[in-house]
Design a protein around this motif. Structure first.
Motif, mmCIF file in Angstrom:
data_model
loop_
_atom_site.group_PDB
_atom_site.id
_atom_site.type_symbol
_atom_site.label_atom_id
_atom_site.label_comp_id
_atom_site.label_asym_id
_atom_site.label_seq_id
_atom_site.Cartn_x
_atom_site.Cartn_y
_atom_site.Cartn_z
ATOM 1 N N SER A 203 0.818 -1.207 0.000
ATOM 2 C CA SER A 203 0.000 0.000 0.000
ATOM 3 C C SER A 203 0.856 1.261 0.000
ATOM 4 C CB SER A 203 -0.916 -0.002 1.225
ATOM 5 O OG SER A 203 -1.675 1.180 1.294
ATOM 6 N N SER A 204 1.869 1.303 0.854
ATOM 7 C CA SER A 204 2.705 2.505 0.964
ATOM 8 C C SER A 204 3.528 2.745 -0.297
ATOM 9 C CB SER A 204 3.627 2.399 2.184
ATOM 10 O OG SER A 204 4.508 1.298 2.056
ATOM 11 N N ASN A 205 3.842 1.678 -1.041
ATOM 12 C CA ASN A 205 4.615 1.831 -2.281
ATOM 13 C C ASN A 205 3.736 1.867 -3.527
ATOM 14 O OD1 ASN A 205 7.760 1.552 -1.720
ATOM 15 N ND2 ASN A 205 6.690 0.195 -0.290
ATOM 16 N N ARG A 206 2.421 1.863 -3.293
ATOM 17 C CA ARG A 206 1.452 1.969 -4.387
ATOM 18 C C ARG A 206 1.696 0.924 -5.477
ATOM 19 N NH1 ARG A 206 0.886 8.598 -5.133
ATOM 20 N NH2 ARG A 206 0.246 9.019 -2.970
ATOM 21 N N ASN A 212 1.235 -3.783 -12.872
ATOM 22 C CA ASN A 212 2.614 -4.267 -12.990
ATOM 23 C C ASN A 212 2.829 -5.425 -12.014
ATOM 24 O OD1 ASN A 212 5.386 -4.673 -13.226
ATOM 25 N ND2 ASN A 212 5.828 -2.488 -13.462
ATOM 26 N N ALA A 213 2.416 -6.611 -12.445
ATOM 27 C CA ALA A 213 2.539 -7.792 -11.581
ATOM 28 C C ALA A 213 3.998 -8.128 -11.306
ATOM 29 C CB ALA A 213 1.838 -8.981 -12.229
ATOM 30 N N ASP A 214 4.865 -7.924 -12.299
ATOM 31 C CA ASP A 214 6.299 -8.208 -12.112
ATOM 32 C C ASP A 214 6.850 -7.438 -10.921
ATOM 33 O OD1 ASP A 214 5.662 -9.197 -14.653
ATOM 34 O OD2 ASP A 214 7.665 -8.840 -15.413
ATOM 35 N N GLU A 215 6.567 -6.142 -10.895
ATOM 36 C CA GLU A 215 7.106 -5.282 -9.851
ATOM 37 C C GLU A 215 6.529 -5.648 -8.488
ATOM 38 O OE1 GLU A 215 7.740 -0.522 -8.870
ATOM 39 O OE2 GLU A 215 5.980 -1.173 -10.014
ATOM 40 N N LEU A 216 5.218 -5.837 -8.426
ATOM 41 C CA LEU A 216 4.594 -6.139 -7.139
ATOM 42 C C LEU A 216 5.145 -7.444 -6.561
ATOM 43 C CD1 LEU A 216 1.005 -5.699 -5.941
ATOM 44 C CD2 LEU A 216 2.056 -7.949 -5.709
ATOM 45 N N ILE A 217 5.183 -8.487 -7.361
ATOM 46 C CA ILE A 217 5.655 -9.784 -6.860
ATOM 47 C C ILE A 217 7.115 -9.700 -6.439
ATOM 48 C CG2 ILE A 217 6.122 -12.187 -7.491
ATOM 49 C CD1 ILE A 217 3.697 -12.040 -9.362
ATOM 50 N N THR A 218 7.954 -9.143 -7.299
ATOM 51 C CA THR A 218 9.387 -9.097 -7.023
ATOM 52 C C THR A 218 9.702 -8.280 -5.775
ATOM 53 O OG1 THR A 218 9.853 -9.295 -9.393
ATOM 54 C CG2 THR A 218 11.646 -8.541 -7.978
ATOM 55 N N ARG A 219 9.159 -7.076 -5.693
ATOM 56 C CA ARG A 219 9.470 -6.210 -4.553
ATOM 57 C C ARG A 219 8.890 -6.762 -3.251
ATOM 58 N NH1 ARG A 219 8.587 0.062 -5.651
ATOM 59 N NH2 ARG A 219 9.475 0.028 -3.539
ATOM 60 N N THR A 220 7.727 -7.393 -3.341
ATOM 61 C CA THR A 220 7.120 -7.955 -2.135
ATOM 62 C C THR A 220 7.928 -9.149 -1.636
ATOM 63 O OG1 THR A 220 4.929 -7.250 -2.887
ATOM 64 C CG2 THR A 220 5.008 -8.918 -1.157
ATOM 65 N N VAL A 221 8.402 -9.981 -2.546
ATOM 66 C CA VAL A 221 9.227 -11.134 -2.145
ATOM 67 C C VAL A 221 10.542 -10.666 -1.530
ATOM 68 C CG1 VAL A 221 10.552 -13.103 -3.011
ATOM 69 C CG2 VAL A 221 8.189 -12.767 -3.756
ATOM 70 N N ILE A 222 11.152 -9.644 -2.096
ATOM 71 C CA ILE A 222 12.404 -9.105 -1.541
ATOM 72 C C ILE A 222 12.163 -8.546 -0.140
ATOM 73 C CG2 ILE A 222 14.138 -7.280 -1.798
ATOM 74 C CD1 ILE A 222 13.897 -7.660 -4.836
ATOM 75 N N GLU A 223 11.047 -7.843 0.038
ATOM 76 C CA GLU A 223 10.698 -7.310 1.357
ATOM 77 C C GLU A 223 10.453 -8.453 2.344
ATOM 78 O OE1 GLU A 223 9.929 -4.370 4.272
ATOM 79 O OE2 GLU A 223 10.915 -4.315 2.296
ATOM 80 N N TYR A 224 9.808 -9.505 1.886
ATOM 81 C CA TYR A 224 9.584 -10.684 2.736
ATOM 82 C C TYR A 224 10.914 -11.276 3.206
ATOM 83 C CZ TYR A 224 8.866 -15.619 3.782
ATOM 84 O OH TYR A 224 8.897 -16.861 4.378
#
Length: 239
Positions: A203-206, A212-224
């Motif tokens: 939510s905070s990174n919009r 952009n599924a690529d960006e959401l999945i990749t950045r969320t996994v890295i944050e995890y």
């Protein structure tokens, strides 16, 4: 006898000249391709029926790419990835379109994506063998599979239109299991026990799955992975 001798001499001279010409052509070709010569051995790409669009990754034309092939890096080659036939094609200096041997492809950097030839490893949920975009490789791995299928529909009593339809599937490898990711909810379901923190992060990174599924999945996994590492650090230091 004299005529036969002249004929034999003529055939010998022609054969010699042809061999010399062939040698010159081969020498010139090898000089042109240089150290890239091992790339240009393989089958030629087969032709295909005309269609309204193309089945290639990003662009139907060949694009400059970086290729690692049999542990040798070639910084500038012309490639395109066929999503229908699952083939990586290289354009040779003499204009031939050659299908690379997939088992020799280490990886390719094409259109800003890292392409790998993934082999089914037998783990639960493992994707099938083929070319994938490697979105992330850390404690977890994210793969993207894109395919194209040719459709043929009747547009009028006398005409038909052929068009390629594309499909994208994401796979997340975590803790020895491959998970198919279909949306944000299925991603967060896999990334336990940090769903709450990750929802706030998205939510905070919009981040938007549809845009952009690529960006959401990749950045969320890295944050995890960061959150998991932070949680594990006190345990490691206390041992």
């Amino acid at each position: 006898m004299k005529k036969n001798g002249l004929l034999a001499l003529f055939i010998f001279v022609c054969g010699y000249l042809f061999a010399q010409s062939a040698n010159d052509i081969t020498k010139k070709y090898l000089e042109t391709v240089g150290e890239q010569a091992p790339l240009y051995y393989g089958s030629l790409q087969e032709g295909r029926l005309p269609a309204l669009n193309h089945p290639y990754l990003e662009d139907g034309r060949y694009s400059m790419a970086r290729l690692s092939y049999r542990d040798v890096v070639y910084p500038e080659v012309m490639l395109r990835l066929d999503l229908e036939r699952d083939e990586l094609i290289i354009l040779s200096p003499d204009g031939r379109q050659i299908v690379l041997f997939p088992e020799y492809v280490d990886h390719a950097e094409l259109h800003g994506s890292r392409i790998i030839y993934f082999h089914n490893d037998g783990l639960p949920g493992s994707p099938s063998t083929g070319y994938y975009v490697l979105l992330h490789s850390g404690n977890s791995m994210v793969l993207k599979k894109q395919t194209a299928r040719l459709t043929d529909r009747q547009t009028s009593p006398t005409g038909r239109d052929r068009q390629y339809v594309f499909k994208t599937t994401f796979f997340l490898h975590k803790d020895g299991v491959y998970h198919t990711i279909r949306n944000k909810r299925s991603l967060l379901r896999v990334l336990s026990p940090h769903q709450k923190e990750l929802r706030q992060f998205i939510s905070s990174n919009r981040l938007n799955y549809r845009k952009n599924a690529d960006e959401l999945i990749t950045r969320t996994v890295i944050e995890y992975e960061k959150l998991t590492s932070l949680r594990a650090t006190p345990l490691s230091s206390s041992l």
